[in-house]
Design a protein around this motif. Structure first.
Motif, short mmCIF file in Angstrom:
data_model
loop_
_atom_site.label_atom_id
_atom_site.label_comp_id
_atom_site.label_asym_id
_atom_site.label_seq_id
_atom_site.Cartn_x
_atom_site.Cartn_y
_atom_site.Cartn_z
N TYR A 72 -6.72 7.71 -1.90
CA TYR A 72 -6.35 7.37 -2.25
C TYR A 72 -5.59 7.90 -3.89
O TYR A 72 -4.73 8.28 -4.25
CB TYR A 72 -6.62 5.50 -2.17
N VAL A 90 0.86 -0.82 -0.13
CA VAL A 90 0.10 -0.21 0.09
C VAL A 90 0.95 1.09 0.34
O VAL A 90 0.51 2.09 -0.30
CB VAL A 90 -1.05 0.33 0.61
N GLU A 143 -2.95 6.94 10.03
CA GLU A 143 -4.40 7.78 9.82
C GLU A 143 -4.42 9.28 9.86
O GLU A 143 -4.80 10.00 8.91
CB GLU A 143 -4.84 7.16 10.07
N TYR A 154 -5.99 1.70 7.03
CA TYR A 154 -5.18 1.05 5.47
C TYR A 154 -6.06 0.33 5.83
O TYR A 154 -5.72 -0.01 3.81
CB TYR A 154 -4.08 0.20 6.78
N VAL A 177 -0.44 4.44 -2.02
CA VAL A 177 -0.52 6.29 -1.72
C VAL A 177 1.24 6.56 -1.88
O VAL A 177 1.28 7.86 -1.94
CB VAL A 177 -0.57 6.59 -0.38
N VAL A 211 -12.45 8.37 0.71
CA VAL A 211 -11.09 7.23 1.41
C VAL A 211 -11.20 7.16 -0.67
O VAL A 211 -9.43 7.26 -0.67
CB VAL A 211 -12.17 5.71 1.39
N ASN A 213 -1.95 8.78 -5.00
CA ASN A 213 -1.51 8.48 -5.63
C ASN A 213 -0.37 8.69 -6.94
O ASN A 213 0.06 8.73 -7.32
CB ASN A 213 -2.21 6.78 -6.85
N LEU A 246 -7.51 2.09 2.76
CA LEU A 246 -6.84 2.39 1.59
C LEU A 246 -6.54 0.98 0.27
O LEU A 246 -6.57 0.84 -0.57
CB LEU A 246 -5.59 2.68 2.12
#
Length: 262
Positions: free
Chosen positions: A238, A142, A201, A208, A147, A234, A242, A211
């Protein structure tokens, strides 16, 4: 997830890589978090010499105590594990006296946070060079490919990444299997770059598990308008991270010169 098979696969991969690279073992930065705890334990299980380095810079007391607990446990469990502590606080403070601190508080704080990570990377490579070892990265899937929640040439500066194909939830599953201390398992994930106990967070705005969900939706080609409420929020978080951090996740751009110019 077939946890035992995953662990055996990673350990075998590490062994083969180290053997082929003709190195003497691994160096891992231990922060008191789940990712570094799992990575250092996996390295220890290879049987290769594994140096765990604690590198506090105005670190929160809870982070320090968890890191020390984990290192003590590893040293008891594995004869091939050694540890050292490098207090980088004086180095960091001296660095601040030599650079400009002009700018908004937000940008200065972020630049200094990334500096902490880069000082740690420099320390890890110092010991790796000294001992002829590899720096093992601690990033998960992740963070590394979703991210981009890491510092370029900081914790992103490594020789190999044992857990970068595992989601955060899978890292926790592996951590439990490897008997990582419970204090680490239950602690809120934190990068520890600001000298306090703020969590990942708190910084990202999503957990997580959230995500991971957003990452899977993005892989399916979904867009923000496919969702509403918290899910839409959310997903937008993300996509923002990203997109902004894509430069960390792709090879360094090279300006290719046309052949007829040469």
């Amino acid at each position: 997830m077939k946890t035992e098979k995953v662990v055996d696969h990673i350990v075998d991969w590490l062994k083969k890589y180290a053997t082929n690279a003709k190195v003497n073992g691994f160096v891992v930065g231990v922060s008191g978090g789940i990712d570094s705890a799992v990575t250092s334990t996996l390295c220890a299980k290879t049987g290769f010499p594994t140096l765990c380095i604690e590198m506090p810079i105005h670190q929160a007391a809870s982070h320090v105590s968890r890191a020390q607990e984990h290192i003590e446990q590893l040293e008891k469990r594995f004869d091939n594990v050694t540890a050292t502590r490098v207090d980088l606080t004086p180095v960091f403070e001296e660095f601040k006296t030599e650079v400009s601190l002009d700018g908004s508080q937000t940008t200065v704080d972020m630049a200094l946070a990334n500096t902490r990570a880069r000082l740690r990377m420099t320390t890890l490579y110092y010991y790796a060079g000294l001992l002829g070892r590899l720096v093992a990265g601690t990033g998960n899937k992740v963070e590394d490919f979703g991210v981009g929640f890491y510092t370029k040439y900081g914790d992103g500066g490594v020789d190999l990444s044992p857990i970068a194909d595992l989601l955060k939830s899978e890292v926790y599953e592996v951590g439990k299997y490897l008997q990582v201390p419970n204090s680490i398992i239950v602690a809120a994930p934190s990068d520890g770059l600001f000298g306090d106990a703020r969590s990942d967070e708190d910084q990202i705005g999503a957990s997580y598990p959230e995500l991971e969900w957003a990452m899977s939706m993005d892989d399916q080609g979904k867009v923000a308008d496919d969702f509403d409420g918290r899910e839409k929020k959310v997903f937008e978080i993300y996509k923002k991270f990203n997109g902004a951090n894509k430069h960390k996740m792709i090879p360094i751009p090279v300006c290719e010169i046309p052949k007829n110019y040469l």
